[in-house]
Design a protein around this motif. Structure first.
Motif: not given
Ligand code: SF4
Length: 878
Positions: A264, A257, A338, A333, A325-327
């Motif tokens: 973000l 990743r 990724i 998202y 990452c906060i998924y």
């Molecule tokens: S979901 Fe993707 S874009 Fe959002 S914080 Fe996680 S890695 Fe970054």
């Protein structure tokens, strides 16, 4: 002075600045303009490369370059006004932002970019969303027929292509790993030595594609170098279309990743998180983000040179480096590159990955169903090293501070959104008291970890907290016991045995501190599981995905902490024969940058066998240098041992296909005997004269960065004046992949570097016609090496490593049937027992430098035709 006075047009400002010794050089860098106008397009960052990318005449010499730069600027400006400009969308908005950031090109380009009739959508609105697909059923068990495999091979190699017996036999052997497995935990394991030029890639893609089609399963091909990934992506087109009828890709490149753009982070950077030059970089990356194939920033379609134009670690800050990452909590998202790659690979027929990712994925995949079961490790000779680093444990200042940031967020009022555990799980904390307590306890205990400024405090002998105290004790012990006699400035290490009481004591306290972090994290993991098991009303699908993500991230931090505790608990006790432990102070250019306790498996193939082989059904390890080139009969012994086969109790299938190349006629090994070891001026002189004799096209390999830099410093300027540019890894501010692109593109260029180039360079044709090694590539006798050497047969172990390195380096020389050239080793002492490293029949001569130069000038094959006499050369036929 001129550059300071008025903006000048230039190409690759950091490189020019480093060559001029004038670091503040800036101006209108054409590469920046190119990245803005043609994001995601390939361009070698040289005058020649730029000319080719823009369809302009290639400058014949340096004198013609200034004119080219002006023409290129003209062409780029003209593109902005061209109605056919492919990458127009988004340019108008971007140039407005870039003007506010005082990007020098903005003023030049803006008047030529027309305001669009409709407002441009910004990147985050424009990117497509990925679709959630149902789980793929387990693959059907199928037997591949030999005819189907051979027919597929014939189809892939193309109508009328010459039938290569070696390739056909190879494809047939590889097909056997796809047969149904006969016992659990016992995969079909094949080791295939595939000489350069047998057509290995199509040789395994043929059975792999037949199996994928008939079973409905996914084959993973894992490589060590990015270059091979690129090549594989291209070759896979013969077997699979770019898209299936439903629009999904059958072939997916999957990386760790940390390689991908995190949208973000980018949004943060665009909205004030980055200032000054990094903010300009963020704008250019956003341009690229709209046109990229897959969001891969490292080795994908983002130009490798873009990051180096901006010096600071801007690119890394735009990826998800720290697992923050906060998924599903992330607004992007559903568009995240990724997440898209992970979903695509679950549905793909072929996943192209790298060794490290495959192993990490096998060890801690979020979804066990996504673990690869049919695996092909190309560049298989690197599997051992990849396993070695994947299954290592390192407790260091850098690693612990990373953990602290992950738990507690950044210390200083950093820009951007980087936040700690408490902020990331705020909703859980407000809903679940036990969860909130666990988070609070973890944050409290996290304060025991090292914090910013730890290195300085260690140097002043004023550590703060138990982990810093341990690192201070480790540092003191390492310096006290150092007998390496190495010049100041390079890393030092000492065995983790017979350690002073202070280290043992500090290790005990540090271990307790780590446990006090681990315990609340386990509790928190338990709470998250409970929430998932009995979901509250507010938990929608997105929230669920986010909590699952957090649980997964927690699990591997808990494992990490447990591994560190185990490492510390062992320090005072008897050594474990399975592991090699040592303490180290890492330094570079006389600057300390880390203090660490390391643990490696003596045989990393043991965890590899458990984690990767056991759950798999079929595994192939293949390479041009898999077997040992020894004179003895048993060429396979080390390959088998380094495959992990013994740990799963399978007898691997062995397959060997000889290279079809005529090495005897097309290559010559010259061992130059009159350059004394340690004579730096003579070494530099030899490199310069060889490069002149070849007229460029030399790949120079060094075993020490220090010598590489010294040689480059002595010769590069003079050679460049003569029209023979020398590029150098560790000197030029250019990433390695781009250096190889430059080398490939310019037949008069030479490239010098270290290990990474020994087998990551695939340059067929005239651009590479001579490989020079500065000495016999002995392994560095560090603690880990000494332990493995002892276990692996002493000097025979060393010899095997050297033969492998020589074979890999020699392998750079002849990449196609038409290639020819010299392989030169500058060493008065080259043991004859190592000569078997070179392919059978290759002429080997011990000569003086002058004689070598004569032969190089005359070209390969001239000696046998009597053009050149070598009076005192001693010839061998290995
Ligand atoms: S979901 Fe993707 S874009 Fe959002 S914080 Fe996680 S890695 Fe970054």
């Amino acid at each position: 002075m001129a550059a300071a006075d008025t903006p000048v047009l230039l190409l690759n400002a950091p490189l020019v600045a480093s060559r001029l010794g004038y670091p503040d050089l800036s101006g209108l860098d054409l590469l920046e303009a190119f990245a803005f106008i043609h994001p995601a397009r390939f361009c070698v960052p040289t005058p020649r490369g730029l000319a080719e990318a823009l369809g302009l005449p290639v400058p014949e010499n340096d004198a013609a370059v200034p004119e080219l730069l002006q023409r290129a600027a003209g062409a780029l400006v003209a593109t902005c006004g061209d109605p056919e400009w492919f990458e127009r969308e988004g340019a108008w908005s971007a140039v407005q932002s870039l003007e506010r950031l005082r990007w020098p090109w903005a003023q030049v380009l803006r008047p030529h970019i027309a305001k669009p009739e409709r407002a441009e959508r910004w990147l985050f609105a424009k990117l497509p969303e990925w679709e959630e697909a149902g789980e793929r059923p387990a693959p059907r068990q199928v037997d591949l027929s030999a005819e189907a495999v051979q027919a597929q091979l014939a189809r892939l190699t193309g109508e009328g292509a010459e039938q290569r017996e070696g390739q056909r036999a190879y494809a047939g052997d590889v097909a056997r790993i796809f047969a149904p497995r006969s016992a659990p935990g016992r995969p079909h394991l094949a080791l295939a030595q595939a000489g350069t030029g047998i057509g290995k890639t199509l040789g395994y893609l043929a059975p792999a594609s037949v199996w994928a089609a008939s079973s409905g399963g996914t084959v993973w091909v894992s490589t060590f170098t990015k270059n091979l990934q690129r090549q594989l992506r291209a070759e896979s087109r013969r077997a699979w279309p770019a898209k299936r009828a439903d629009g999904t890709p059958p072939v997916v490149v999957r990386k760790g990743r940390e390689n991908y753009l995190c949208l973000l982070n980018l949004e943060d950077a665009l909205q004030g998180g980055f200032a000054g030059r990094p903010a300009i970089l963020a704008q250019l990356v956003a341009r690229w983000g709209a046109y990229t194939r897959d969001g891969d920033m490292i080795g994908g379609d983002l130009p490798g040179w873009l990051g180096t134009l901006f010096r600071k670690r801007g690119i890394a800050a735009l990826t998800d480096q720290r697992g923050e990452c906060i998924y599903a909590g992330c607004p992007h998202y559903r568009k995240c590159f990724i997440e898209r790659a992970a979903r695509d690979s679950a549905q793909a027929d072929l996943v192209i990955a790298n060794h490290a990712l495959v192993m990490v994925n096998a060890a801690r995949a979020r979804d066990p169903n996504q673990r690869p079961t049919r695996l092909i490790f190309d560049e298989g000779h690197h599997v051992f090293d990849a396993a070695d680093s994947t299954f290592a444990a390192t407790l260091s200042g850098q690693e612990t501070i990373e953990l602290r940031r992950w738990i507690m967020g950044p210390e200083r009022e950093a820009r951007g959104r980087r936040r700690g555990l408490a902020a990331r799980l705020a909703d859980v904390a407000s809903y679940d008291d036990a969860g909130a307590e666990a988070i609070a306890a973890a944050c409290k205990a996290g304060q025991l970890l090292p914090s910013d400024g730890w290195l300085q405090r260690l140097a002043e002998n004023a550590p703060f907290g138990p982990l810093e105290a341990l690192l201070a004790a480790v540092r003191t012990a390492t310096y006290a016991r150092d007998e390496s006699g190495q010049e100041a400035g390079y890393g030092i290490e000492t065995e983790a045995a017979g350690l002073p009481g202070e280290v043992i004591e500090a290790a005990g306290a540090a271990s307790e501190a780590l446990a006090s972090i681990r315990v609340p994290l386990i509790r928190l993991g338990g709470r998250l599981e409970a929430i998932l098991a009995e979901p509250p009303d507010w938990l929608d699908a997105q929230g669920r995905a986010r909590i699952e993500g957090a649980r997964f991230a927690l699990a591997w931090r808990i494992d990490l902490l447990a591994a560190w505790e185990a490492l510390l608990d062992r320090l005072g006790g008897p050594a474990d024969p399975e592991f090699v432990d040592w303490l180290a102070v890492d330094r570079s250019d006389a600057r300390e940058f880390d203090v660490a306790i390391h643990r490696r498996w003596l045989d990393p193939m043991k965890p590899f066998a458990r984690v990767v082989l056991e759950p798999a059904h079929g595994v192939l390890l293949t390479s041009a240098t898999l077997t040992d080139r020894t004179e003895d009969d048993d060429r396979w012994a080390s390959a088998i041992q380094r495959s992990g086969a013994a740990h799963v109790e399978v007898a691997p299938l062995l397959s060997a296909a000889e290279s079809p190349f005529d090495y005897a006629a097309r290559a010559e090994v010259l061992i130059v005997t009159d350059i004394a070891k340690g004579d730096l001026p003579a070494l530099a002189g030899a490199y310069a004269r060889i490069i002149e004799a070849c007229g460029g096209g030399v790949l120079g390999l060094f075993t020490a960065i220090r010598r590489l830099r010294a040689v480059h410093g002595r010769i590069a300027d003079r050679l460049a004046r003569g029209g023979l540019p020398v590029y150098a890894q560790h000197v030029d501010p250019i990433d390695t992949g781009t250096l190889v692109d430059i080398f490939r593109d310019d037949p008069r260029a030479s490239l010098i570097g270290t290990d990474a180039l020994r087998d990551g360079v695939d340059v067929p044709g005239h651009s590479l016609r001579c490989v020079v090694m500065e000495q016999v590539p002995w392994p560095r006798p560090d603690i880990l090496h000494k332990a493995r050497r002892l276990a692996g047969g002493g000097s025979a172990y060393d010899d095997r490593i050297i033969r492998a390195r020589l074979a890999q380096a020699f392998g750079r020389l002849i990449r196609s049937k038409e290639d020819s050239g010299h392989f030169i080793v500058l060493s008065p002492a080259f043991p004859s027992r190592l000569l078997s490293a070179f392919p059978k029949g290759t002429p080997v001569l011990r000569v003086t430098l002058d004689q070598a130069l004569q032969r190089v000038r005359a070209g390969v094959g001239a000696a046998s035709s009597g053009d050149v006499s070598v009076p005192s050369g001693e010839a061998f036929q290995p």
